[in-house]
Scaffold this active site. Structure first.
Site: not given
Ligand code: 5GP
Ligand code: ZN
Length: 117
Positions: A50, A97, A102, A104, A106
């Protein structure tokens, strides 16, 4: 000790408590399909640990950052979009946004992407 937040959606996906369509995983990362895809390929690559966002990454996290980059490449190869090209986006905080706190990446591809948004 691996950081974990039992209230975090993505920590719960890593733990297998919430189902997800896993594309790839290794010691440091898990990659799974976004539930609301914005492109034919839309995969999220996350650290098992995390870490709230890119902004909370620390120099000591170099193994995690390297693994995220390598996992992103693997996902693009597995999805068959490496040759045509793809986009990697990470949103940070409210104005960025970010809706899940956590870290990430895209991974978006499978069509011509335009603009930044
Ligand atoms: P962010 O807005 O924080 O950059 O990206 C969070 C992403 O997580 C969004 O694209 C959203 O569709 C995706 N997402 C939210 N909840 C879930 C879920 O339960 N499962 C999966 N696979 N993706 C989710
Ligand atoms: Zn988490």
């Amino acid at each position: 000790m691996m950081r974990h937040d039992s209230d975090c959606l993505f920590c719960r996906i890593v733990a297998g408590e919430i189902p997800a369509t896993i594309v790839f995983s290794d010691d440091h990362t898990v990659a799974f399909r976004d539930i609301q895809p914005a492109a034919p390929t839309h995969v999220l690559v996350i650290p098992r640990e995390h870490i709230r966002s890119l902004h909370e990454l620390e120099p000591a996290d170099h193994d995690v950052l390297r693994a995220l980059a390598m996992s992103t490449q693997r996902v693009a190869e597995l999805e068959g979009i490496a040759g045509a090209g793809y986009r990697v986006v990470t949103n940070v905080g409210a104005d960025g946004g970010q809706s899940v706190d956590h870290l990430h990446f895209h991974v978006l591809g499978g069509r011509q992407l335009r603009g930044l948004g």
